[in-house]
Structure formats: structure tokens, C-alpha cells
Design a protein around this motif. Structure first.
Motif, PDB file in Angstrom:
ATOM      1  N   TYR A 504       0.829  -1.212   0.000  1.00  0.00           N
ATOM      2  CA  TYR A 504       0.000   0.000   0.000  1.00  0.00           C
ATOM      3  C   TYR A 504       0.862   1.261   0.000  1.00  0.00           C
ATOM      4  N   TYR A 505       0.371   2.263  -0.751  1.00  0.00           N
ATOM      5  CA  TYR A 505       1.021   3.569  -0.827  1.00  0.00           C
ATOM      6  C   TYR A 505      -0.048   4.653  -0.739  1.00  0.00           C
ATOM      7  N   LEU A 506       0.347   5.827  -0.261  1.00  0.00           N
ATOM      8  CA  LEU A 506      -0.585   6.940  -0.089  1.00  0.00           C
ATOM      9  C   LEU A 506      -0.086   8.126  -0.902  1.00  0.00           C
ATOM     10  N   ILE A 507      -1.005   8.778  -1.617  1.00  0.00           N
ATOM     11  CA  ILE A 507      -0.664   9.921  -2.468  1.00  0.00           C
ATOM     12  C   ILE A 507      -1.638  11.050  -2.175  1.00  0.00           C
ATOM     13  N   ASN A 508      -1.118  12.232  -1.871  1.00  0.00           N
ATOM     14  CA  ASN A 508      -1.938  13.425  -1.657  1.00  0.00           C
ATOM     15  C   ASN A 508      -1.909  14.276  -2.921  1.00  0.00           C
ATOM     16  N   TYR A 509      -3.038  14.344  -3.593  1.00  0.00           N
ATOM     17  CA  TYR A 509      -3.150  15.091  -4.847  1.00  0.00           C
ATOM     18  C   TYR A 509      -3.589  16.519  -4.550  1.00  0.00           C
ATOM     19  N   PRO A 510      -2.905  17.549  -5.103  1.00  0.00           N
ATOM     20  CA  PRO A 510      -3.182  18.934  -4.696  1.00  0.00           C
ATOM     21  C   PRO A 510      -4.384  19.590  -5.359  1.00  0.00           C
ATOM     22  N   GLY A 511      -4.946  19.006  -6.420  1.00  0.00           N
ATOM     23  CA  GLY A 511      -6.056  19.662  -7.103  1.00  0.00           C
ATOM     24  C   GLY A 511      -5.587  20.664  -8.137  1.00  0.00           C
ATOM     25  N   SER A 512      -6.470  21.645  -8.450  1.00  0.00           N
ATOM     26  CA  SER A 512      -6.169  22.726  -9.405  1.00  0.00           C
ATOM     27  C   SER A 512      -5.862  22.207 -10.800  1.00  0.00           C
ATOM     28  N   GLN A 513      -6.430  21.065 -11.160  1.00  0.00           N
ATOM     29  CA  GLN A 513      -6.272  20.474 -12.488  1.00  0.00           C
ATOM     30  C   GLN A 513      -4.824  20.119 -12.816  1.00  0.00           C
TER      31      GLN A 513
END
Length: 594
Positions: A504-513
Motif C-alpha cells: 500500500y502507498y498513499l498519495i496526496n493530490y493537490p487539485g487545481s487540475q
């Protein structure tokens, strides 16, 4: 899981999950209930990883709520990492997204506005308190301005102050008196964040040019055109030694409106040398021009931003990359003249510079070698190289190539070669972009074939991955390994002893396309079929995507997922092996997370 961590940390601070409930000692803006009351235009500054809270006491009825926020700088270092979040205490929205006990009901989006502007709107309704969070999770300090209206229209866009400006509604610390008070035992405190250096200021006079440096390497402003020439001037201290420094200008409206010669910049170096920005691309109404400066001697370099249009206002962001103390790796070619001495590039972006002696005979080029790590997933890796002296034609006497190991054991495969894209009497510019399905670790070769002629070059590389580091212990979701810009990738083996096996891995996506790429590349499938391997993407308990690998055409099995969205997300990546009795070995990379 990150939300759980945020919840725990916030609980330790306020000792309660109920709202409103705030210790009376909370400094203004540090918690939702100590939020600064928004009224008209309010300005402030945020250091990296800092947030500030505001309140809107909405009276209800027919009034609406409109928020516009602008910030400076608004370039690649901050886009997607500066946010405007709106919460309330009603049980509607995303609970605990920004503060324990609150529900996020909206976020600021560009909504057709220029880059660096965030807008949020709510129609009429019942009386309620909105809690507005302004956050800066970039690596740069920012200045910002928020405008609030209730008249049903979008508020006018305010002008943000430079980073380090005072924050309205927060009482500044009193300066020390001339007679110091008797000393007292100091209480434990968190060290104060350093005050950022003053942001550069545009000047219409070369003698008063604004200063760009490693700590303040960018400015966003406007310039109204004049057919006789309208100018802004900046300068930076160049250290010499052919260190590559890339100057980039992103502007709107772009070349289709201004023309190729109507807007851009000139660089003025020592001994009368001059370089002009070269167009590198247009996306919609936004264009980019750049030049990579490399020169043996240290000097002060003057930048002249020009606008020759007839009264057209052009909004631009000017950025200088590669100055000493900046965020990109800077490398100077020296002893890495053979493949066995290649220098490993461990960063995502890099600047390379140096001098290559002219070879003594035909067919015996002089070279520098580097190791580059490509993340796969068809993410773009771009190289731009400026070389002096200039040369013409397609068969240039210098250039670069990237070669990768051949999976079948034959001759290395060529992944990227240089193409001339611009030139003048001073230098030639080469550039190319590499995309492919599978991740790879390859060799960059910069060569000079020009017999008897030394060349000086500066090169910028963007879109690399850095080396993937070994991972272990992440076989359950609560032990997921976070992949981010500090650790973009991992290598691991996964054995299925039955009936299944997961990492398992975790990724935080920042948004703003912004574009997110996640790739998995197998060095060994262990005999498992493709449909038993790959990864699944979860947000909470919701499955977002299932990715299985396939042959990329060279015998390597890999797969990838791409994603873009206006809003931030937290994704759990479940790498899987459903083939009992097999062991697989893989590399996983992400590009685009926080």
C-alpha cells in the motif's frame, strides 16, 4: 489516514472536537473560532506550511456570499499548493477535512479567472457562520488578498501584497524599547520563521531594476504595451563557471495576441552580449518564453521585459531558475567524461552546465555522462540546451542523447535525441521531450563533435523522477508508505503465499487540475499473468481505478494511471499479486503529488 493524523494533531491543540469551543488565548486566525472577521478586502502573508482562518457571519435571507482570493507568487512553486477552503458546522459536506468537527462545503477554484486567482460563491440561505481557511503548502512564502461581497456579483479581484507583508487583523509584535526590561527566564517557544527577503519590484529604469535572487526568484505583474516600447527591468547576480540559469516568462494574452516579437524579454550580459527569449509553447491564451543563460564569467545580468503592442495589458510571471540556493539541483560537468563515471541526478529537475573541449579528430567526441531516472506513465521529461558558439543545420556538431538498457540484452535503445529549435548570432537552442509507458534508469550523453572548437553550454531538465528507494512493511493500509516530491518512487517485491498479497502507498493530490501520473513497472512478473498484477486506486472506500500491466513493446510489463481534477484528493494505492506461489518485483512512481 492523513486526515486521521490531522484530526489527532488538531485535537491535541484545542482539546475538544466541538465548535464553537476555542481557548481564549488562541491568536487571531490560528483556529476557526479565532478566525479574523472578513470585511471587504483583507491582505496578509503565509509562510510555507502555514494556514490562517477567517469568519463570515452570514445573516441569511436573500444575500449571497462571494469570495475571491489572489496570491503572489503564483507560479509552478505555488499553483495547486495554495488553497481557499470554506467550512461550516452543519452536518453537510466533508467532515474533518480542514478542522475537527467542521464540514468542508467548498473550495476556491480558478473558475475561468487568470492563474493565481481562486473564487467561491454561495447563494442565499439561512444564517450561518462560514469558516474560511487560507493555506500555503508550497515551499515558498506568499502574500495574499481576499475580497468578500454579498451583492450577488463576483467580488473585484484584489491585488496581493508581496510575501512578508503584515496580516490585517493580526497585531504585530511590538518592537523592543530602547531600555531593555529586566531579563526573565525564557519560556520554551517554537523558533520564529525567517522573514522572507523583499519581493522584487518592477522598474521602468535599468538603473533601478528589481532584484531577483534564489530566495525571491519570481515576480507576477502586468505591463501595458506601447508601439514605441514599454519596459520593466530586473537583474540577477550570475556566478559564472557556465552555470546554467533558466529565465522563463509565462504571460497572458499570449503570442497569438501579441505576436512573436510583441512581448518577451531580453538579457544583457557582459561585453555587450544580448539574448532574446524564445517561444516554447502556447496553451490556450497562455504562452511561455525562455532562455537558458550560461557564460564563463561572473556578472550582473539585466532583464528587460518588453511590450510593443498598442496599449494591450499583458499579465506575466517572470522566474529565474538555477540561482545558487534555489530548489533545483545544479551540476557542472567535470570528471564524468566516460559512462562508468556518470553522475547520478537524484532530483526531479536539474540544471547542468559546463565546457566541452573540441575533439582532436573526427569521430572522437568529448562528452559528459549523467544518470537520469524517468518515472514512466507517459509523463513528459523535457530537456532544453543552449550552446555557444552557434551552429546551423540539422546535423549539428554537438548535442545530447538519452539511451536506455535493452531488455533483450542487445545494443542500448535511444530514448531521446536533441533537435534545434532556435538560434541567433550568439548561440543555438536545442530541445526535446521524452514520454514512454515504463519507468527507466538511463544514461544522458552530452557530446561535442566539433573538431578543435570548445563549446559552452547550459541545460535544464524537468520531469525526472529521482531514484526509487526500497520499501517494506507496507502490507496493510494503515502502514501505507507516502509517495511525494521527497520520495517520488519505491521498489519492492511482492510474494503471494495465498490467496492474495498487497502493498500500500498513499498519495496526496493537490487539485487545481494539475496532472498526476502513477506508474508501475515490473523488473520481474515471476510468471504471473498481467491480469493478476497491477494496482487499484481508492479514495476512502470508493474504488477509483484498476490498472493492469501490459507489454510496452520492448518486453517490459508496466501500467499507469493519469488523473486531473480541480479538487484535492487523498488516494490509497493497492499494489496486488493474485497469482499464488509467485513473487514479483516492481518499481512504482508518482509525479504530481504534494
Amino acid at each position: 489516514m492523513l486526515r486521521t493524523l490531522k484530526l489527532i494533531l488538531a485535537t491535541l491543540v484545542v482539546f475538544t472536537l466541538g465548535l464553537p469551543a476555542s481557548a481564549s488565548a488562541d491568536a487571531p486566525g490560528t483556529t476557526p473560532t479565532s478566525g479574523i472577521t472578513l470585511s471587504g478586502v483583507m491582505t496578509g502573508s503565509l509562510n510555507p506550511n502555514q494556514t490562517r482562518w477567517y469568519q463570515i457571519n452570514y445573516p441569511g435571507g436573500s444575500q449571497s456570499v462571494g469570495l475571491v482570493m489572489t496570491y503572489d507568487p503564483n507560479d509552478s512553486s505555488t499553483i495547486g499548493t495554495v488553497a481557499l477552503n470554506v467550512d461550516w458546522s452543519n452536518a453537510q459536506g466533508t467532515k474533518d477535512a480542514d478542522w475537527p468537527g467542521l464540514y468542508r462545503i467548498g473550495q476556491g477554484t480558478t473558475n475561468g479567472l487568470p492563474t493565481g486567482n481562486l473564487f467561491w460563491f454561495a447563494g442565499s440561505g439561512n444564517a450561518v457562520t462560514y469558516y474560511v481557511e487560507v493555506s500555503n503548502f508550497s515551499n515558498e512564502p506568499i502574500g495574499y488578498a481576499v475580497n468578500y461581497t454579498t451583492d450577488g456579483n463576483r467580488p473585484p479581484i484584489p491585488n496581493p501584497p508581496p510575501p512578508g507583508s503584515p496580516t490585517m487583523g493580526v497585531t504585530p509584535s511590538m518592537p523592543p524599547s530602547s531600555a531593555p526590561a529586566p531579563a526573565a527566564a525564557p519560556a520554551p517557544t517554537t523558533p520564529a520563521a525567517p522573514v522572507p527577503a523583499a519581493a522584487p519590484i518592477p522598474s521602468t529604469l535599468p538603473s533601478k531594476a528589481g532584484t531577483l535572487s534564489a530566495t525571491n526568484n519570481s515576480i507576477t505583474t502586468q505591463l501595458v504595451g506601447n508601439p514605441g516600447g514599454a519596459y520593466h527591468y530586473y537583474h540577477f547576480a550570475y556566478p559564472g563557471a557556465n552555470l546554467p540559469v533558466q529565465v522563463t516568462i509565462v504571460f497572458q494574452p499570449g503570442y497569438p495576441s501579441t505576436g512573436a516579437q510583441g512581448f518577451g524579454f531580453n538579457l544583457y550580459g557582459p561585453n555587450g552580449i544580448t539574448f532574446e527569449s524564445q517561444p516554447v509553447g502556447t496553451n490556450g491564451t497562455i504562452s511561455t518564453g525562455q532562455w537558458t543563460y550560461a557564460f564563463p564569467a561572473a556578472s550582473d545580468v539585466l532583464i528587460q521585459v518588453f511590450n510593443y503592442t498598442a496599449g494591450m495589458q499583458v499579465n506575466y510571471t517572470l522566474t529565474v531558475y538555477g540561482l545558487a540556493g534555489g530548489s533545483s539541483t545544479t551540476l557542472i560537468g567535470s570528471s564524468n567524461t566516460t559512462p562508468d563515471k556518470a553522475v547520478d541526478i537524484t532530483s526531479i529537475n536539474a540544471s547542468i552546465g559546463g565546457t566541452l573541449k573540441g575533439p582532436s579528430s573526427v569521430g572522437n567526441p568529448t562528452s559528459y555522462y549523467y544518470i537520469v531516472h524517468y518515472p514512466g506513465g507517459n509523463a513528459p521529461l523535457t530537456i532544453t540546451m543552449n550552446v555557444t558558439p552557434p551552429a546551423s543545420g540539422q546535423n549539428l556538431p554537438y548535442g545530447y542523447t538519452i539511451t536506455c538498457p535493452n531488455p533483450t540484452g542487445g545494443q542500448p535503445l535511444t530514448a531521446l535525441t536533441a533537435f534545434p529549435v532556435a538560434g541567433d548570432i550568439n548561440s543555438t537552442t536545442l530541445s526535446s521531450t521524452w514520454t514512454q509507458q515504463s519507468a527507466a534508469t538511463c544514461t544522458l550523453n552530452i557530446s561535442n563533435y566539433w573538431v578543435g572548437q570548445d563549446i559552452h553550454f547550459g541545460m535544464s531538465i524537468t520531469g525526472m523522477a529521482g531514484p526509487a528507494t526500497p520499501a517494506s512493511g507496507n502490507t496493510t493500509g494503515d502502514h501505507a508508505i507516502v509517495l511525494n516530491s521527497a520520495r517520488p518512487g519505491a521498489t519492492e517485491s511482492l510474494t503471494n503465499s495465498g490467496p492474495d498479497a498487497f502493498d500500500y502507498y498513499l498519495i496526496n493530490y493537490p487539485g487545481s487540475q494539475s496532472q498526476l501520473y502513477v506508474s508501475i513497472t515490473y523488473s520481474s512478473t515471476g510468471g504471473a499473468p498481467d491480469n493478476a498484477l497491477g494496482f487499484q486506486v481508492y479514495e476512502g472506500s470508493q474504488l477509483q481505478a484498476t490498472i493492469h500491466p501490459h507489454d510496452d513493446g520492448t518486453g517490459i510489463h508496466s501500467g499507469y494511471w493519469q488523473f486531473a481534477d480541480p479538487n484535492p484528493h487523498t488516494f490509497l494505492i493497492q499494489v496486488e499479486n493474485y497469482a499464488k506461489g509467485t513473487t514479483t518485483s516492481y518499481t512504482i512512481y508518482q509525479v504530481g503529488s504534494q
